[in-house]
Design a protein around this motif. Structure first.
Motif, PDB file in Angstrom:
ATOM      1  N   GLY A 273       0.815  -1.208   0.000  1.00  0.00           N
ATOM      2  CA  GLY A 273       0.000   0.000   0.000  1.00  0.00           C
ATOM      3  C   GLY A 273       0.843   1.250   0.000  1.00  0.00           C
ATOM      4  N   ARG A 274       0.167   2.360  -0.027  1.00  0.00           N
ATOM      5  CA  ARG A 274       0.839   3.646  -0.002  1.00  0.00           C
ATOM      6  C   ARG A 274       1.513   3.838   1.361  1.00  0.00           C
ATOM      7  NH1 ARG A 274       1.181   7.828  -2.914  1.00  0.00           N
ATOM      8  NH2 ARG A 274       1.423   9.918  -2.093  1.00  0.00           N
ATOM      9  N   VAL A 275       2.777   4.230   1.332  1.00  0.00           N
ATOM     10  CA  VAL A 275       3.517   4.423   2.582  1.00  0.00           C
ATOM     11  C   VAL A 275       3.260   5.849   3.059  1.00  0.00           C
ATOM     12  CG1 VAL A 275       5.754   4.211   3.717  1.00  0.00           C
ATOM     13  CG2 VAL A 275       5.239   2.792   1.727  1.00  0.00           C
ATOM     14  N   ALA A 276       2.137   6.000   3.737  1.00  0.00           N
ATOM     15  CA  ALA A 276       1.688   7.318   4.186  1.00  0.00           C
ATOM     16  C   ALA A 276       0.996   7.173   5.532  1.00  0.00           C
ATOM     17  CB  ALA A 276       0.739   7.949   3.157  1.00  0.00           C
ATOM     18  N   VAL A 277       0.891   8.272   6.252  1.00  0.00           N
ATOM     19  CA  VAL A 277       0.409   8.233   7.630  1.00  0.00           C
ATOM     20  C   VAL A 277      -0.993   7.656   7.732  1.00  0.00           C
ATOM     21  CG1 VAL A 277      -0.432  10.622   7.525  1.00  0.00           C
ATOM     22  CG2 VAL A 277       0.115   9.594   9.740  1.00  0.00           C
ATOM     23  N   GLU A 278      -1.859   7.924   6.729  1.00  0.00           N
ATOM     24  CA  GLU A 278      -3.239   7.452   6.827  1.00  0.00           C
ATOM     25  C   GLU A 278      -3.353   5.934   6.695  1.00  0.00           C
ATOM     26  OE1 GLU A 278      -2.569   8.427   2.467  1.00  0.00           O
ATOM     27  OE2 GLU A 278      -2.149   9.414   4.386  1.00  0.00           O
ATOM     28  N   LYS A 279      -2.305   5.278   6.212  1.00  0.00           N
ATOM     29  CA  LYS A 279      -2.338   3.824   6.068  1.00  0.00           C
ATOM     30  C   LYS A 279      -1.941   3.102   7.357  1.00  0.00           C
ATOM     31  CE  LYS A 279      -3.586   3.949   1.764  1.00  0.00           C
ATOM     32  NZ  LYS A 279      -4.940   3.491   1.339  1.00  0.00           N
ATOM     33  N   ASN A 280      -1.499   3.854   8.367  1.00  0.00           N
ATOM     34  CA  ASN A 280      -1.236   3.291   9.693  1.00  0.00           C
ATOM     35  C   ASN A 280      -0.186   2.172   9.656  1.00  0.00           C
ATOM     36  OD1 ASN A 280      -1.806   3.289  12.492  1.00  0.00           O
ATOM     37  ND2 ASN A 280      -3.208   1.559  12.286  1.00  0.00           N
ATOM     38  N   ILE A 281       0.768   2.275   8.744  1.00  0.00           N
ATOM     39  CA  ILE A 281       1.753   1.210   8.559  1.00  0.00           C
ATOM     40  C   ILE A 281       2.612   1.007   9.805  1.00  0.00           C
ATOM     41  CG2 ILE A 281       3.788   0.531   7.215  1.00  0.00           C
ATOM     42  CD1 ILE A 281       2.484   1.802   4.793  1.00  0.00           C
ATOM     43  N   GLU A 282       2.853   2.080  10.563  1.00  0.00           N
ATOM     44  CA  GLU A 282       3.718   1.959  11.728  1.00  0.00           C
ATOM     45  C   GLU A 282       3.110   1.058  12.797  1.00  0.00           C
ATOM     46  OE1 GLU A 282       7.042   4.783  13.811  1.00  0.00           O
ATOM     47  OE2 GLU A 282       5.363   5.705  12.753  1.00  0.00           O
ATOM     48  N   ALA A 283       1.783   0.903  12.796  1.00  0.00           N
ATOM     49  CA  ALA A 283       1.155  -0.036  13.730  1.00  0.00           C
ATOM     50  C   ALA A 283       1.622  -1.460  13.455  1.00  0.00           C
ATOM     51  CB  ALA A 283      -0.364   0.055  13.621  1.00  0.00           C
ATOM     52  N   PHE A 284       1.948  -1.748  12.223  1.00  0.00           N
ATOM     53  CA  PHE A 284       2.486  -3.044  11.831  1.00  0.00           C
ATOM     54  C   PHE A 284       3.989  -3.126  12.090  1.00  0.00           C
ATOM     55  CE2 PHE A 284       4.372  -5.028   7.804  1.00  0.00           C
ATOM     56  CZ  PHE A 284       4.504  -6.298   8.359  1.00  0.00           C
ATOM     57  N   LEU A 285       4.712  -2.094  11.700  1.00  0.00           N
ATOM     58  CA  LEU A 285       6.165  -2.121  11.810  1.00  0.00           C
ATOM     59  C   LEU A 285       6.645  -2.164  13.257  1.00  0.00           C
ATOM     60  CD1 LEU A 285       7.189   0.434   9.035  1.00  0.00           C
ATOM     61  CD2 LEU A 285       6.752  -2.016   8.850  1.00  0.00           C
ATOM     62  N   SER A 286       5.872  -1.597  14.169  1.00  0.00           N
ATOM     63  CA  SER A 286       6.295  -1.528  15.571  1.00  0.00           C
ATOM     64  C   SER A 286       6.018  -2.818  16.346  1.00  0.00           C
ATOM     65  CB  SER A 286       5.605  -0.360  16.273  1.00  0.00           C
ATOM     66  OG  SER A 286       4.192  -0.542  16.275  1.00  0.00           O
ATOM     67  N   LEU A 287       5.372  -3.797  15.730  1.00  0.00           N
ATOM     68  CA  LEU A 287       5.040  -5.044  16.419  1.00  0.00           C
ATOM     69  C   LEU A 287       6.288  -5.886  16.653  1.00  0.00           C
ATOM     70  CD1 LEU A 287       1.853  -6.163  14.455  1.00  0.00           C
ATOM     71  CD2 LEU A 287       1.923  -5.228  16.773  1.00  0.00           C
TER      72      LEU A 287
END
Length: 355
Positions: A191-205
């Motif tokens: 997906g788009r690597v942007a704040v609205e995609k909430n990717i950091e919730a995944f990366l921080s696991l």
């Protein structure tokens, strides 16, 4: 039927809106319909702040009028609430022409994630934009209910499809493994690597074992690469390379809380990948009750549980979605322009296209 689609999002942008209307146009052309797409291409534009790859059309009025009237559409659909979409809306209202629209992006949430703008302001603008639409097409029942509670009217469901021949569990066979040498399992996010995609919730696991892989580009990419050096950032992948990444992974992680559907989930399922996501609109509509994924507010738990789901179950669920059915729904939702209405309209050379 001569169908006009006006959209602020188009190639070379890579997102669900672009993929959806590209496939819809192909499906409708195969049925004998003529679909014309008016996009930012050919208009004077400026790069969107923070998203330089997204063009903002500057005063499209006269050129837009010429292109619409040259095509002489029998139905008009406005796909996005951008500057081009607002200009097309104004054109239709000034001439008394019916049009339909679609709600595909949660702009209020996207704006509030970046700026101190209340959600209520964003939704007031969205209601204003869609109020004259004969049918506001939404991708899921959850979004329909949510928008209805916020005062939207004329809401109709318009689901999505997936190319199950292109996205397939065997797409990686006979080709180099994109994850060769990486510890398994592979947790894939596309997906788009942007704040609205909430990717950091995944990366921080803390998943203890395996490798997190992110496919996509966007404004957060450089920063996240620096903060999470252990994550494999594969950049944007297209066509066969994208299908190969899906097919070679072990579980698909969808951390977004703001998508209206999440087309990438269908692509993953068609590739035999189980989905782990939050229990929010989009995942609730696509995954809940299917057995093809796990939804939980504990995303790490969802990922670990999803790993046990057999690929055949995911593939079987994806086969229930088709672009052919999506195109038929879209066609049925359109508001035809009566010939007498179109003929009665006279050129309005004073149209400026201002929002």
């Amino acid at each position: 039927m001569r169908i006009l689609v006006v959209t602020d999002a188009w190639a070379p942008q890579v997102n669900g809106v672009v993929r959806t209307f590209t496939r819809i146009r192909e499906e409708l052309h195969s049925r004998g319909h003529l679909v014309e797409v008016i996009s930012p291409e050919g208009f004077r534009s400026l790069p969107c702040p923070g998203y330089p790859e997204i063009p903002l059309v500057v005063r499209p009025g006269r050129q837009l009028v010429r292109r619409i009237e040259a095509f002489a559409p029998e139905a008009i659909h406005i796909a996005t609430e951008g500057l081009l979409g607002f200009a097309a809306r104004r054109y239709c209202l000034r001439r008394g022409l019916p049009f339909t629209s679609s709600y595909a992006t949660r702009f209020p949430e996207y704006v509030s994630a970046r700026l101190p703008v209340p959600l209520s302001w964003g939704y007031a603008i969205m209601r204003h934009f869609h109020r004259p639409s004969r049918a506001v097409m939404v991708s899921t029942d959850s979004i329909r209910q949510e928008l209805s509670a916020r005062g939207f009217a004329n809401l109709v469901e318009w689901t999505r499809g997936v190319d199950t021949e292109f996205f397939h569990p065997e797409a990686a066979q006979g080709r180099p493994d994109p994850f060769e040498g990486l510890p398994r399992p592979i947790y894939l996010c596309v997906g788009r690597v942007a704040v609205e995609k909430n990717i950091e919730a995944f990366l921080s696991l803390d998943l203890q074992q395996g490798t997190k892989v992110v496919v996509g580009d966007g404004p957060q990419l450089a920063g996240l690469r620096t903060r999470y050096p252990q994550v494999r950032f594969a950049g944007a992948q297209q066509d066969e390379d994208l299908a190969r990444h899906y097919a070679a992974a072990d579980v698909f992680v969808f951390p977004s809380r703001t998508d209206t559907f999440g087309l990438v989930m269908l692509e993953a399922l068609a590739s035999g990948l189980p989905v782990a996501a939050f229990p929010v609109p989009g995942p609730l509509d696509v995954i809940d009750g299917s057995g093809a994924g796990v939804l939980s507010e504990d995303l790490g738990f969802a990922i670990r549980q999803a790993l046990a789901i057999p690929p055949t179950r995911c593939r079987t669920h994806a086969l229930t979605y088709s672009w052919a059915a999506c195109a038929e729904l879209f066609l049925g939702n359109l508001a035809p322009i009566e010939p007498t209405t179109a003929a009665a309209q006279s050129p309005d050379l004073g149209f400026s296209g201002a929002v």
